[in-house]
Design a protein around this motif. Structure first.
Motif, PDB file in Angstrom:
ATOM      1  N   LEU A 156      -7.716  -1.484 -16.399  1.00  0.00           N
ATOM      2  CA  LEU A 156      -6.317  -1.834 -16.169  1.00  0.00           C
ATOM      3  C   LEU A 156      -5.539  -0.531 -16.035  1.00  0.00           C
ATOM      4  O   LEU A 156      -5.585   0.322 -16.925  1.00  0.00           O
ATOM      5  CB  LEU A 156      -5.771  -2.671 -17.322  1.00  0.00           C
ATOM      6  N   PHE A 157      -4.819  -0.392 -14.941  1.00  0.00           N
ATOM      7  CA  PHE A 157      -4.180   0.888 -14.612  1.00  0.00           C
ATOM      8  C   PHE A 157      -2.694   0.666 -14.374  1.00  0.00           C
ATOM      9  O   PHE A 157      -2.301  -0.201 -13.590  1.00  0.00           O
ATOM     10  CB  PHE A 157      -4.830   1.480 -13.362  1.00  0.00           C
ATOM     11  N   SER A 158      -1.864   1.436 -15.065  1.00  0.00           N
ATOM     12  CA  SER A 158      -0.420   1.300 -14.922  1.00  0.00           C
ATOM     13  C   SER A 158       0.203   2.664 -14.666  1.00  0.00           C
ATOM     14  O   SER A 158      -0.243   3.677 -15.218  1.00  0.00           O
ATOM     15  CB  SER A 158       0.191   0.681 -16.188  1.00  0.00           C
ATOM     16  N   VAL A 159       1.229   2.672 -13.824  1.00  0.00           N
ATOM     17  CA  VAL A 159       1.939   3.909 -13.486  1.00  0.00           C
ATOM     18  C   VAL A 159       3.338   3.830 -14.074  1.00  0.00           C
ATOM     19  O   VAL A 159       4.112   2.915 -13.746  1.00  0.00           O
ATOM     20  CB  VAL A 159       2.015   4.117 -11.964  1.00  0.00           C
ATOM     21  N   ALA A 160       3.665   4.778 -14.950  1.00  0.00           N
ATOM     22  CA  ALA A 160       4.976   4.808 -15.598  1.00  0.00           C
ATOM     23  C   ALA A 160       5.855   5.863 -14.947  1.00  0.00           C
ATOM     24  O   ALA A 160       5.363   6.880 -14.438  1.00  0.00           O
ATOM     25  CB  ALA A 160       4.817   5.108 -17.085  1.00  0.00           C
ATOM     26  N   ALA A 161       7.142   5.607 -14.968  1.00  0.00           N
ATOM     27  CA  ALA A 161       8.087   6.622 -14.506  1.00  0.00           C
ATOM     28  C   ALA A 161       8.056   7.797 -15.478  1.00  0.00           C
ATOM     29  O   ALA A 161       7.717   7.630 -16.661  1.00  0.00           O
ATOM     30  CB  ALA A 161       9.490   6.033 -14.428  1.00  0.00           C
ATOM     31  N   PRO A 162       8.363   8.997 -15.021  1.00  0.00           N
ATOM     32  CA  PRO A 162       8.370  10.156 -15.931  1.00  0.00           C
ATOM     33  C   PRO A 162       9.229   9.886 -17.165  1.00  0.00           C
ATOM     34  O   PRO A 162      10.378   9.458 -17.063  1.00  0.00           O
ATOM     35  CB  PRO A 162       8.963  11.269 -15.061  1.00  0.00           C
ATOM     36  N   VAL A 188      -2.872   4.765 -18.467  1.00  0.00           N
ATOM     37  CA  VAL A 188      -1.486   4.924 -18.022  1.00  0.00           C
ATOM     38  C   VAL A 188      -1.285   6.359 -17.560  1.00  0.00           C
ATOM     39  O   VAL A 188      -1.721   7.301 -18.233  1.00  0.00           O
ATOM     40  CB  VAL A 188      -0.488   4.590 -19.153  1.00  0.00           C
ATOM     41  N   VAL A 189      -0.644   6.524 -16.410  1.00  0.00           N
ATOM     42  CA  VAL A 189      -0.278   7.858 -15.931  1.00  0.00           C
ATOM     43  C   VAL A 189       1.203   7.848 -15.571  1.00  0.00           C
ATOM     44  O   VAL A 189       1.784   6.795 -15.298  1.00  0.00           O
ATOM     45  CB  VAL A 189      -1.109   8.279 -14.696  1.00  0.00           C
ATOM     46  N   GLU A 190       1.816   9.020 -15.594  1.00  0.00           N
ATOM     47  CA  GLU A 190       3.207   9.159 -15.159  1.00  0.00           C
ATOM     48  C   GLU A 190       3.228   9.694 -13.735  1.00  0.00           C
ATOM     49  O   GLU A 190       2.534  10.658 -13.415  1.00  0.00           O
ATOM     50  CB  GLU A 190       3.964  10.108 -16.091  1.00  0.00           C
ATOM     51  N   HIS A 191       4.031   9.059 -12.889  1.00  0.00           N
ATOM     52  CA  HIS A 191       4.118   9.495 -11.495  1.00  0.00           C
ATOM     53  C   HIS A 191       5.391   8.930 -10.876  1.00  0.00           C
ATOM     54  O   HIS A 191       5.796   7.806 -11.196  1.00  0.00           O
ATOM     55  CB  HIS A 191       2.900   9.010 -10.706  1.00  0.00           C
ATOM     56  N   ARG A 192       5.999   9.685  -9.990  1.00  0.00           N
ATOM     57  CA  ARG A 192       7.230   9.223  -9.350  1.00  0.00           C
ATOM     58  C   ARG A 192       6.958   8.191  -8.250  1.00  0.00           C
ATOM     59  O   ARG A 192       7.854   7.407  -7.904  1.00  0.00           O
ATOM     60  CB  ARG A 192       7.992  10.418  -8.758  1.00  0.00           C
ATOM     61  N   HIS A 193       5.751   8.195  -7.696  1.00  0.00           N
ATOM     62  CA  HIS A 193       5.416   7.283  -6.604  1.00  0.00           C
ATOM     63  C   HIS A 193       4.173   6.479  -7.000  1.00  0.00           C
ATOM     64  O   HIS A 193       3.040   6.936  -6.797  1.00  0.00           O
ATOM     65  CB  HIS A 193       5.172   8.059  -5.313  1.00  0.00           C
ATOM     66  N   PRO A 194       4.356   5.283  -7.571  1.00  0.00           N
ATOM     67  CA  PRO A 194       3.221   4.493  -8.071  1.00  0.00           C
ATOM     68  C   PRO A 194       2.099   4.263  -7.060  1.00  0.00           C
ATOM     69  O   PRO A 194       0.922   4.405  -7.417  1.00  0.00           O
ATOM     70  CB  PRO A 194       3.880   3.177  -8.505  1.00  0.00           C
ATOM     71  N   PRO A 195       2.382   3.892  -5.790  1.00  0.00           N
ATOM     72  CA  PRO A 195       1.256   3.671  -4.866  1.00  0.00           C
ATOM     73  C   PRO A 195       0.354   4.896  -4.714  1.00  0.00           C
ATOM     74  O   PRO A 195      -0.872   4.759  -4.634  1.00  0.00           O
ATOM     75  CB  PRO A 195       1.946   3.316  -3.539  1.00  0.00           C
ATOM     76  N   GLU A 196       0.941   6.092  -4.694  1.00  0.00           N
ATOM     77  CA  GLU A 196       0.129   7.302  -4.564  1.00  0.00           C
ATOM     78  C   GLU A 196      -0.795   7.469  -5.766  1.00  0.00           C
ATOM     79  O   GLU A 196      -1.967   7.847  -5.620  1.00  0.00           O
ATOM     80  CB  GLU A 196       1.033   8.528  -4.426  1.00  0.00           C
ATOM     81  N   ALA A 197      -0.277   7.177  -6.963  1.00  0.00           N
ATOM     82  CA  ALA A 197      -1.094   7.314  -8.171  1.00  0.00           C
ATOM     83  C   ALA A 197      -2.227   6.296  -8.180  1.00  0.00           C
ATOM     84  O   ALA A 197      -3.359   6.605  -8.568  1.00  0.00           O
ATOM     85  CB  ALA A 197      -0.217   7.143  -9.408  1.00  0.00           C
ATOM     86  N   VAL A 198      -1.943   5.065  -7.743  1.00  0.00           N
ATOM     87  CA  VAL A 198      -2.979   4.027  -7.722  1.00  0.00           C
ATOM     88  C   VAL A 198      -4.061   4.377  -6.703  1.00  0.00           C
ATOM     89  O   VAL A 198      -5.262   4.237  -6.977  1.00  0.00           O
ATOM     90  CB  VAL A 198      -2.363   2.649  -7.415  1.00  0.00           C
TER      91      VAL A 198
END
Length: 394
Positions: A156-162, A188-198
């Motif tokens: 399960l992978f989630s992208v959080a705002a900084p 969980v990772v922090e990234h400004r652009h969720p699609p790029e992180a996924v």
């Protein structure tokens, strides 16, 4: 030469007799055992080296042992190929080889790692919350069904705002509890652009990305919604999109009736594999192939032959897929219909047979920066009154 003949002949004869008497193997398989077991050079050289070090054998004898070990190892592959060419595989061996061949081509059979992106909670969700919950329940049911066929790791992978990592981790922990039977990993990772992180995460040797989509797109130009569309378009691994039933409709799990568009493509085969994995003991998978007659002037003189030929091909297509499903213990029905519009026939069958899930296989069409899955697939997504799953394998 005498030592070489004694070493090779003794090992081959011993293995041959053992295979014949204890293993009850026919002549040529037993011969192959003898040929294969003669490749033992490393062991002989190690033992001879220890003997030479301890003074148990002389230098000349050591040289003879090393040479015969090397010659035996070099001879073994050639002798093994010669013997195997004369072996007639048993029906069980042929079935095993066919199962391995099918598994190598199978999307479900090759799963090892599955990525499930989870969106952090948003105050704008509002009325969509029940739909999201229903879609997530389908995701859990789908993964549970797939895991019965093959063991794999779910992430399960989630992208959080900084700066919002802690809140995202708490939410992902709550979501992980609903996936608990699958024992998923959470990240969980922090990234400004969720699609790029996924997309970056999906490139780490995942075999499938599972995506949940709303029933109605959030954007007029989107097939699902802008984020899901981008993930499908940019993903380097296969994707499986789950879209639940329209609001107010419920669905039992596992689904009772599953409809697959069987048009003879590799994508349709992947869709059928997913449908077979979804099916429970009381489920039925319906394989549907639609023949659309040609009405232009060029085909007028051969219209009947065109339909007849494509009906025959259609029966071969659904018959081959049905055999795979029944081999997996699934109840399978198949139909070949003639109609002016493939998508209209599929929608009619889905309605008249009270289908719970429509499974579509597709592949991406190049269309600038917009996701395009083909006019038929997009119409089926728009007009289907049942849940839809779309399998896309690059």
């Amino acid at each position: 030469l005498a030592l070489f003949a004694l070493a090779v002949g003794g090992k081959a004869l011993g293995a041959y007799l053992g295979a014949r008497l204890a293993g009850r193997q026919p002549h040529w398989p037993a011969t192959a055992f003898g040929a294969g077991l003669n490749a033992r050079g490393g062991t002989d050289i190690i033992i001879a080296t220890v003997g030479l070090t301890l003074g148990l054998i002389s230098g000349p004898l050591y040289s003879v042992v090393v040479v015969q070990a090397m010659l035996a190892s070099l001879l073994s592959p050639t002798a093994l190929r010669w013997a195997l060419r004369r072996v007639t595989p048993s029906s069980e061996e042929l079935a095993r080889l066919e199962a391995e061949r099918q598994s190598a081509r199978s999307l479900v059979g090759s799963l090892a790692r599955v990525l499930v992106p989870i969106r952090p909670p948003s105050p704008t969700v509002g009325d969509a919350a029940p739909t999201i919950a229903a879609t997530r329940a389908m995701e859990i049911g789908l993964l549970s069904s797939l895991s019965r066929r093959r063991s794999f790791q779910t992430t399960l992978f989630s992208v959080a705002a900084p700066g919002a990592r802690a809140a995202a981790e708490r939410y992902l922990g709550e979501v992980s509890a609903t996936f608990s039977p699958l024992k998923p990993a959470a990240k969980v990772v922090e990234h400004r652009h969720p699609p790029e992180a996924v997309i970056a995460e999906s490139q780490r040797n995942y075999d499938l990305m599972l995506l949940g989509a709303h029933v109605e797109p959030d954007h007029p130009d989107a097939v699902f919604d802008p984020v899901v569309d981008d993930l499908i378009r940019l993903a380097t691994c296969p994707t499986l999109v789950v879209r639940g039933k329209p609001a107010g409709q419920t669905m039992s799990w596992p689904p009772e009736r599953i409809l697959v568009r069987a048009n003879g493509t590799r994508a349709a085969r992947h869709a059928a594999e997913v449908a077979f994995a979804l099916a429970g003991e009381a489920s039925e998978v319906i394989l549907l192939h639609v023949v659309v007659p040609r009405h232009d002037s060029y085909y007028l003189d051969v219209a009947d032959r065109y339909v007849e030929r494509h009906l025959r091909i259609g029966h071969e297509i659904v018959g081959a897929l049905a055999e795979i499903g029944r081999g997996a213990g699934v109840s399978v029905d198949h139909e070949v219909r003639v109609g002016r519009s493939e998508d209209a026939v599929i929608l009619e069958v889905a309605q008249t047979r009270h289908v719970d899930v429509l499974v579509l296989g597709t592949h991406l069409r190049p269309a600038s920066e917009r996701l395009y899955l083909g006019a038929r697939v997009e119409r089926l997504l728009r007009d289907a009154a049942c849940a839809v799953m779309v399998v896309n394998a690059p």
